[in-house]
Scaffold this active site. Structure first.
Site, PDB file in Angstrom:
ATOM      1  N   GLU A 185       0.851  -0.051   1.188  1.00 30.22           N
ATOM      2  CA  GLU A 185       0.280  -1.126   2.022  1.00 30.22           C
ATOM      3  C   GLU A 185       1.150  -1.385   3.252  1.00 30.22           C
ATOM      4  O   GLU A 185       0.653  -1.550   4.363  1.00 30.22           O
ATOM      5  CB  GLU A 185       0.163  -2.420   1.216  1.00 30.22           C
ATOM      6  CG  GLU A 185      -0.777  -2.336   0.033  1.00 30.22           C
ATOM      7  CD  GLU A 185      -0.086  -1.909  -1.265  1.00 30.22           C
ATOM      8  OE1 GLU A 185       0.850  -1.081  -1.212  1.00 30.22           O
ATOM      9  OE2 GLU A 185      -0.508  -2.396  -2.326  1.00 30.22           O
ATOM     10  N   CYS A 221       6.048   0.750   0.051  1.00 33.52           N
ATOM     11  CA  CYS A 221       4.726   0.797  -0.584  1.00 33.52           C
ATOM     12  C   CYS A 221       3.671   1.261   0.424  1.00 33.52           C
ATOM     13  O   CYS A 221       3.836   1.115   1.645  1.00 33.52           O
ATOM     14  CB  CYS A 221       4.320  -0.586  -1.070  1.00 33.52           C
ATOM     15  SG  CYS A 221       5.316  -1.235  -2.398  1.00 33.52           S
ATOM     16  N   CYS A 281       2.120  -5.512  -4.319  1.00 32.88           N
ATOM     17  CA  CYS A 281       3.308  -6.223  -4.811  1.00 32.88           C
ATOM     18  C   CYS A 281       3.562  -7.456  -3.935  1.00 32.88           C
ATOM     19  O   CYS A 281       2.921  -7.646  -2.886  1.00 32.88           O
ATOM     20  CB  CYS A 281       4.519  -5.292  -4.806  1.00 32.88           C
ATOM     21  SG  CYS A 281       5.222  -5.013  -3.167  1.00 32.88           S
ATOM     22  N   CYS A 301       4.457  -6.795  -0.263  1.00 34.99           N
ATOM     23  CA  CYS A 301       3.294  -6.353   0.522  1.00 34.99           C
ATOM     24  C   CYS A 301       2.332  -7.502   0.783  1.00 34.99           C
ATOM     25  O   CYS A 301       1.721  -7.575   1.855  1.00 34.99           O
ATOM     26  CB  CYS A 301       2.579  -5.205  -0.181  1.00 34.99           C
ATOM     27  SG  CYS A 301       3.534  -3.680  -0.107  1.00 34.99           S
ATOM     28  N   ASN A 348       2.617   5.423  -0.517  1.00 31.25           N
ATOM     29  CA  ASN A 348       3.999   5.059  -0.834  1.00 31.25           C
ATOM     30  C   ASN A 348       4.928   6.232  -0.546  1.00 31.25           C
ATOM     31  O   ASN A 348       4.586   7.402  -0.771  1.00 31.25           O
ATOM     32  CB  ASN A 348       4.151   4.537  -2.261  1.00 31.25           C
ATOM     33  CG  ASN A 348       3.560   5.430  -3.322  1.00 31.25           C
ATOM     34  OD1 ASN A 348       2.575   6.117  -3.093  1.00 31.25           O
ATOM     35  ND2 ASN A 348       4.159   5.421  -4.499  1.00 31.25           N
ATOM     36  N   GLU A 372       8.763   7.165  -1.416  1.00 31.76           N
ATOM     37  CA  GLU A 372       9.930   6.773  -2.202  1.00 31.76           C
ATOM     38  C   GLU A 372      11.203   7.389  -1.643  1.00 31.76           C
ATOM     39  O   GLU A 372      11.169   8.328  -0.833  1.00 31.76           O
ATOM     40  CB  GLU A 372       9.718   7.175  -3.667  1.00 31.76           C
ATOM     41  CG  GLU A 372       8.527   6.435  -4.259  1.00 31.76           C
ATOM     42  CD  GLU A 372       8.343   6.639  -5.744  1.00 31.76           C
ATOM     43  OE1 GLU A 372       8.972   7.563  -6.327  1.00 31.76           O
ATOM     44  OE2 GLU A 372       7.561   5.867  -6.327  1.00 31.76           O
TER      45      GLU A 372
END
Ligand code: THU
Length: 127
Positions: free
Chosen positions: A53, A51, A84, A87, A40, A42
């Site tokens: 993934e 993210c 999530c 993803c 990830n 940010e």
């Protein structure tokens, strides 16, 4: 330990998560056996965060990979961290009903098919 799981755990250590401090790693095995990683990343605006993934999928696609066998996702939670919703959509579009292995820092794993986490998906077949 499964190599893909080990690679996801290692990728997690590259996470850029100064806001949540929640580090996630992902590893994607393509149909030629190549492994692509993500973590990830940010952003101060929060909403631009990517993210692990999706980073792994987009890195893999940008390197020419188009078919995938397995995905591993690593995070530091007792209840294993699943992808999530965003993803799941991206994984579905690029990987289909792929095998998904979740792992934590104690080496606990659970394996799913994406279809079970993302039933009745929307995809390009509707367009
Ligand atoms: N995150 C992931 O990278 N993958 C997941 O499957 C769940 C959430 C990241 C996004 C954000 O950087 C942090 O975890 C907290 O939500």
């Amino acid at each position: 330990m499964d190599r893909l799981v080990e690679v996801a755990l290692a990728a997690r250590l590259h996470a850029h998560a100064p806001f949540s401090h929640f580090l996630v790693g992902a590893a994607l095995e393509d149909s030629e056996g190549r492994v692509h990683t993500g973590c990830n990343v940010e952003n101060a605006t929060y909403g631009l965060t990517l993210c692990a993934e999706r980073v792994a999928v987009f890195k893999a696609v940008s390197e020419g990979a188009r078919q995938f066998r397995r995905v591993a996702v690593a995070a530091d939670t007792d209840t294993l961290t699943p992808p999530c919703g965003a993803c799941r959509q991206i994984l579905w579009e690029f990987c289909g009903d792929v095998e998904l292995v979740l792992v934590n820092l104690h080496g606990k794993t659970e394996t799913f098919r994406l279809k079970d986490l993302f039933p009745r998906p929307f995809d390009a077949s509707f367009l």
